[in-house]
Write a protein that holds these residues in place. Structure first.
Motif, PDB file in Angstrom:
ATOM      1  N   VAL A  61       0.417  -1.778   0.170  1.00 39.18           N
ATOM      2  CA  VAL A  61       0.144  -0.162   0.293  1.00 39.18           C
ATOM      3  C   VAL A  61       0.463   1.462   0.401  1.00 39.18           C
ATOM      4  N   PRO A  62       1.989   1.456   0.619  1.00 35.01           N
ATOM      5  CA  PRO A  62       2.444   2.666   1.104  1.00 35.01           C
ATOM      6  C   PRO A  62       3.010   2.505  -1.016  1.00 35.01           C
ATOM      7  N   LEU A  63       3.656   1.654  -1.140  1.00 37.97           N
ATOM      8  CA  LEU A  63       3.793   1.964  -2.308  1.00 37.97           C
ATOM      9  C   LEU A  63       2.366   2.082  -4.017  1.00 37.97           C
ATOM     10  N   TRP A  64       1.742   1.977  -3.640  1.00 37.49           N
ATOM     11  CA  TRP A  64       0.910   2.550  -4.617  1.00 37.49           C
ATOM     12  C   TRP A  64       0.036   3.747  -3.851  1.00 37.49           C
ATOM     13  N   GLN A  65       0.353   4.812  -1.990  1.00 41.00           N
ATOM     14  CA  GLN A  65      -0.279   5.334  -2.281  1.00 41.00           C
ATOM     15  C   GLN A  65       0.916   6.824  -3.181  1.00 41.00           C
ATOM     16  N   MET A  66       2.058   6.132  -3.445  1.00 39.77           N
ATOM     17  CA  MET A  66       3.218   7.055  -4.638  1.00 39.77           C
ATOM     18  C   MET A  66       2.425   7.270  -5.359  1.00 39.77           C
ATOM     19  N   LEU A  67       1.988   6.254  -5.328  1.00 37.27           N
ATOM     20  CA  LEU A  67       1.006   6.804  -7.469  1.00 37.27           C
ATOM     21  C   LEU A  67      -0.173   8.013  -7.525  1.00 37.27           C
ATOM     22  N   PRO A  68      -0.007   9.147  -8.611  1.00 42.16           N
ATOM     23  CA  PRO A  68      -1.118   9.727  -8.041  1.00 42.16           C
ATOM     24  C   PRO A  68      -2.723   8.809  -8.184  1.00 42.16           C
ATOM     25  N   ASP A  69      -3.695   9.297  -7.498  1.00 41.00           N
ATOM     26  CA  ASP A  69      -5.003   8.476  -7.543  1.00 41.00           C
ATOM     27  C   ASP A  69      -5.219   8.082  -8.526  1.00 41.00           C
ATOM     28  N   TRP A  70      -5.562   9.049 -10.092  1.00 45.06           N
ATOM     29  CA  TRP A  70      -5.204   7.926 -10.979  1.00 45.06           C
ATOM     30  C   TRP A  70      -4.772   6.758 -11.395  1.00 45.06           C
ATOM     31  N   GLY A  71      -3.361   6.301 -10.496  1.00 46.92           N
ATOM     32  CA  GLY A  71      -2.311   5.393 -11.195  1.00 46.92           C
ATOM     33  C   GLY A  71      -2.984   4.926  -9.901  1.00 46.92           C
ATOM     34  N   TYR A  72      -2.877   4.701  -8.956  1.00 44.37           N
ATOM     35  CA  TYR A  72      -3.762   2.991  -7.807  1.00 44.37           C
ATOM     36  C   TYR A  72      -4.824   3.039  -8.358  1.00 44.37           C
ATOM     37  N   TRP A  73      -6.113   4.145  -9.013  1.00 44.46           N
ATOM     38  CA  TRP A  73      -7.347   3.577  -9.623  1.00 44.46           C
ATOM     39  C   TRP A  73      -6.543   2.563 -10.766  1.00 44.46           C
ATOM     40  N   LEU A  74      -5.602   2.462 -11.539  1.00 43.99           N
ATOM     41  CA  LEU A  74      -5.465   2.234 -12.631  1.00 43.99           C
ATOM     42  C   LEU A  74      -4.952   0.535 -12.371  1.00 43.99           C
TER      43      LEU A  74
ATOM     44  N   MET B  90      -7.789  -5.847   0.003  1.00 44.63           N
ATOM     45  CA  MET B  90      -7.110  -4.988   0.873  1.00 44.63           C
ATOM     46  C   MET B  90      -7.227  -3.638  -0.078  1.00 44.63           C
ATOM     47  N   TRP B  91      -6.349  -3.672  -0.828  1.00 44.82           N
ATOM     48  CA  TRP B  91      -5.815  -2.705  -2.037  1.00 44.82           C
ATOM     49  C   TRP B  91      -7.184  -1.442  -2.620  1.00 44.82           C
ATOM     50  N   ILE B  92      -8.080  -3.017  -2.124  1.00 45.59           N
ATOM     51  CA  ILE B  92      -9.597  -1.524  -2.424  1.00 45.59           C
ATOM     52  C   ILE B  92      -9.603  -1.159  -1.589  1.00 45.59           C
ATOM     53  N   THR B  93      -9.736  -1.310  -0.628  1.00 49.46           N
ATOM     54  CA  THR B  93      -9.724  -0.727   1.305  1.00 49.46           C
ATOM     55  C   THR B  93      -9.078   0.798   1.297  1.00 49.46           C
ATOM     56  N   LEU B  94      -7.607   0.372   1.186  1.00 48.03           N
ATOM     57  CA  LEU B  94      -6.853   1.458   1.005  1.00 48.03           C
ATOM     58  C   LEU B  94      -6.478   2.458   0.221  1.00 48.03           C
ATOM     59  N   TRP B  95      -7.544   2.628  -0.628  1.00 49.20           N
ATOM     60  CA  TRP B  95      -7.438   3.561  -1.503  1.00 49.20           C
ATOM     61  C   TRP B  95      -8.257   5.357  -1.659  1.00 49.20           C
ATOM     62  N   LEU B  96      -7.323   5.991  -1.998  1.00 44.62           N
ATOM     63  CA  LEU B  96      -7.886   7.188  -1.208  1.00 44.62           C
ATOM     64  C   LEU B  96      -7.735   7.306   0.495  1.00 44.62           C
ATOM     65  N   VAL B  97      -6.838   6.145   1.495  1.00 50.03           N
ATOM     66  CA  VAL B  97      -6.936   6.543   2.662  1.00 50.03           C
ATOM     67  C   VAL B  97      -5.156   7.476   2.624  1.00 50.03           C
ATOM     68  N   PRO B  98      -5.431   7.943   3.940  1.00 48.40           N
ATOM     69  CA  PRO B  98      -3.855   9.187   4.081  1.00 48.40           C
ATOM     70  C   PRO B  98      -2.859   8.124   4.958  1.00 48.40           C
ATOM     71  N   GLU B  99      -1.943   8.015   4.678  1.00 54.17           N
ATOM     72  CA  GLU B  99      -0.978   7.620   4.769  1.00 54.17           C
ATOM     73  C   GLU B  99      -0.543   7.253   6.837  1.00 54.17           C
ATOM     74  N   GLY B 100      -0.487   6.235   6.618  1.00 52.71           N
ATOM     75  CA  GLY B 100       0.173   6.225   8.197  1.00 52.71           C
ATOM     76  C   GLY B 100       0.158   5.116   8.368  1.00 52.71           C
ATOM     77  N   TRP B 101       0.664   3.864   9.937  1.00 51.30           N
ATOM     78  CA  TRP B 101       0.008   3.181  10.120  1.00 51.30           C
ATOM     79  C   TRP B 101      -1.087   2.393  10.745  1.00 51.30           C
ATOM     80  N   GLY B 102      -1.387   3.561  11.049  1.00 51.81           N
ATOM     81  CA  GLY B 102      -2.864   3.896  12.092  1.00 51.81           C
ATOM     82  C   GLY B 102      -3.807   3.414  10.869  1.00 51.81           C
ATOM     83  N   TRP B 103      -4.278   4.840  10.243  1.00 50.20           N
ATOM     84  CA  TRP B 103      -4.664   4.095   8.955  1.00 50.20           C
ATOM     85  C   TRP B 103      -5.133   3.006   8.253  1.00 50.20           C
TER      86      TRP B 103
END
Length: 170
Positions: free
Chosen positions: A44-57, A93-106
């Motif tokens: 997820v931290p890797l996917w979160q480095m992508l732009p939102d559309w990149g994570y969606w793709l 899991m990856w769907i769940t965490l799309w557009l979620v703030p970074e951090g271990w709590g999230w």
């Protein structure tokens, strides 16, 4: 309680089986879906480095790939949905965490939300799980659990950022 399914040796020799078994996480004893969900978190931290559309793709590609992969591996193993096939949990899991703030709590909250929806399987997830088969069926209930968990996460995020949490003293 049903006896756990035998782990096929092909998980360690066939790359498609290895991927479908969550890079081996689906071979761990007791609750392979939970292990597969945990195996998804470090990505997820890797996917979160992508732009939102990149994570969606990435989600779209991993989902389409999963329809094929899960169907192929289930057919290879001659099993409808081997409990060790956890690619579907990873995508959920990856769907769940799309557009979620970074951090271990999230990440932890998302993990718990996804496992809750995946285990309880509220309608229509339970209906899909029973009536849709093949790769599509293996994937679809977890994709929908991921969507439900994503919606729940977005409500929590909205409540947190809207000041609702601060009004409760958080």
């Amino acid at each position: 309680m049903a006896e756990p399914e035998k782990i096929p040796h092909s998980v360690w020799s066939n790359p498609w089986h290895f991927i479908a078994f969550g890079f081996g996480s689906g071979t761990l004893p007791k609750a392979p879906g939970t292990w597969g969900s945990m195996a998804a978190v470090p990505f997820v931290p890797l996917w979160q480095m992508l732009p939102d559309w990149g994570y969606w793709l990435m989600l779209g590609i991993s989902m389409l790939f999963g329809f094929w992969l899960c169907g192929k591996v289930a057919t290879d193993l001659r099993v409808h949905d081997h409990e060790g096939i956890v690619w579907d949990e990873m995508v959920g899991m990856w769907i769940t965490l799309w557009l979620v703030p970074e951090g271990w709590g999230w990440l932890l909250l998302g993990f718990l939300m996804f496992r809750l929806f995946d285990i309880l399987k509220p309608w229509p997830i339970s209906w899909l799980d029973r009536h849709v088969h093949g790769g599509l069926g293996i994937m679809l209930d977890d994709v929908l659990a991921g969507v439900f968990a994503w919606l729940a996460m977005q409500l929590v995020i909205w409540g947190w950022t809207s000041g609702f949490a601060s009004s409760l003293g958080f």
